[in-house]
Design an enzyme around this catalytic site. Structure first.
Site, PDB file in Angstrom:
ATOM      1  N   TYR A 188      -0.335  -1.193  10.765  1.00  0.00           N
ATOM      2  CA  TYR A 188      -0.633  -1.643   9.408  1.00  0.00           C
ATOM      3  C   TYR A 188       0.345  -1.020   8.412  1.00  0.00           C
ATOM      4  CZ  TYR A 188      -3.291  -2.047   5.022  1.00  0.00           C
ATOM      5  OH  TYR A 188      -3.681  -2.298   3.731  1.00  0.00           O
TER       6      TYR A 188
ATOM      7  N   SER B  48       0.843  -1.196   0.000  1.00  0.00           N
ATOM      8  CA  SER B  48       0.000   0.000   0.000  1.00  0.00           C
ATOM      9  C   SER B  48       0.873   1.240   0.000  1.00  0.00           C
ATOM     10  CB  SER B  48      -0.898   0.009   1.242  1.00  0.00           C
ATOM     11  OG  SER B  48      -1.525   1.268   1.411  1.00  0.00           O
TER      12      SER B  48
ATOM     13  N   LYS C 122       3.089  -2.856   5.784  1.00  0.00           N
ATOM     14  CA  LYS C 122       3.132  -2.644   4.335  1.00  0.00           C
ATOM     15  C   LYS C 122       4.519  -2.172   3.886  1.00  0.00           C
ATOM     16  CE  LYS C 122      -0.956  -4.027   3.351  1.00  0.00           C
ATOM     17  NZ  LYS C 122      -1.152  -5.237   2.515  1.00  0.00           N
TER      18      LYS C 122
END
Length: 287
Positions: free
Chosen positions: A191, A178, A195
């Site tokens: 998170y 991402s 990534k």
């Protein structure tokens, strides 16, 4: 025989396009069996592929000729996705797979082997984000869960897939990262770190697997209209802020990613490995 540039345009065109450059692959789904294409007779397994970006990738690979195994944690979602794709005359089967569980990882690989006898592509898309808030309030359990699914499972799925790719003379692995791996967003810090780790995992695995003719690449997706992305999209102020740094001035759609993954798996990308392609409308993407 299409030239290299013409074939590259084939991957990047809008799905369903009926302009002359589209060739015959998407002419009519009703008459598309058996389907030729750049991935004819190739077998792909995709984690987290029954909705959103994962489903869009599964659809595009199958439209381009691949036999695709879709998967997710919930049986009802797997059944719905398989029914939807089969209704489009696409070659697909499904299996329930929680990528954080070793037995499920093996089940996904075994399904592909029993169905088509091998694996050519492994696209790892599954991800979780069970925590929203100040990263200093996150716990060890949160870190373990996010990294088990978002990072470790991708490595373990690679280990399971590689021997079968080697038997077929090579293959392609694509990790779904991402843009927040480059440009973190507040509230989803753990998170974001997971990534960023995928960019590093791509860089480490690419030279390791290069001698076996297996390429490893990564796709960093921008803010996209999916169920998973709703945690950000529902915050209008944050969405507006993100869009100000987006040259395309819109949110991503799941269909924006299928062609890129199809290209990365194809022979037209045979000289590309260890790279992360940012598909985020021109958003900030410097580590």
């Amino acid at each position: 025989m299409m030239c290299s540039w013409a074939r590259a345009r084939h991957f990047l065109r809008a799905p369903g396009c009926r302009a002359p450059m589209c060739g015959t692959l998407h002419m009519s789904r009703a008459t598309a069996t058996p389907r030729d294409g750049p991935h004819k007779n190739k077998v792909a397994i995709i984690t987290g592929s029954t909705q959103g970006i994962g489903l869009a990738i599964a659809r595009r690979l199958a439209q381009d000729g691949a036999h695709v195994v879709v998967s997710s944690r919930k049986k009802v979602n797997v059944e719905r996705a398989v029914e939807e794709l089969k209704a489009e005359n696409l070659s697909v089967v499904g299996v329930v797979c929680h990528v954080g569980k070793e037995e499920d990882q093996h089940r996904l690989v075994t399904k592909a082997l029993e169905w088509q006898g091998g694996i050519d592509y492994m696209i790892s898309n599954a991800a979780v984000n069970p925590f929203v808030g100040n990263i200093l309030d996150s716990t060890a359990e949160i870190w373990d869960k996010i990294f088990d699914v978002n990072v470790k499972s991708m490595f373990l799925m690679t280990k399971l897939s590689v021997p079968h790719m080697q038997k077929r003379g090579g293959g392609s692995i694509v990790f779904m990262s991402s843009i927040v791996g480059y440009n973190p967003q507040w509230g989803i810090g753990v998170y974001c770190v997971s990534k960023t780790a995928l960019v590093g995992l791509t860089k480490v695995l690419a030279p390791t697997l290069a001698p076996t003719n297996i390429r490893v690449n990564c796709l960093a997706a921008g803010l996209t209209r999916t169920k998973f992305g709703n945690v950000i999209v529902k915050d209008e102020a944050r969405t507006d802020f993100i869009l100000k740094g987006n040259n395309v001035l819109r949110l991503g759609e799941p269909k924006d990613y299928g062609g890129i993954v199809s290209f990365l798996c194809s022979s037209d990308a045979s000289y590309i490995t260890g790279e992360t392609i940012v598909v985020a409308g021109g958003g900030m993407c410097r580590l």
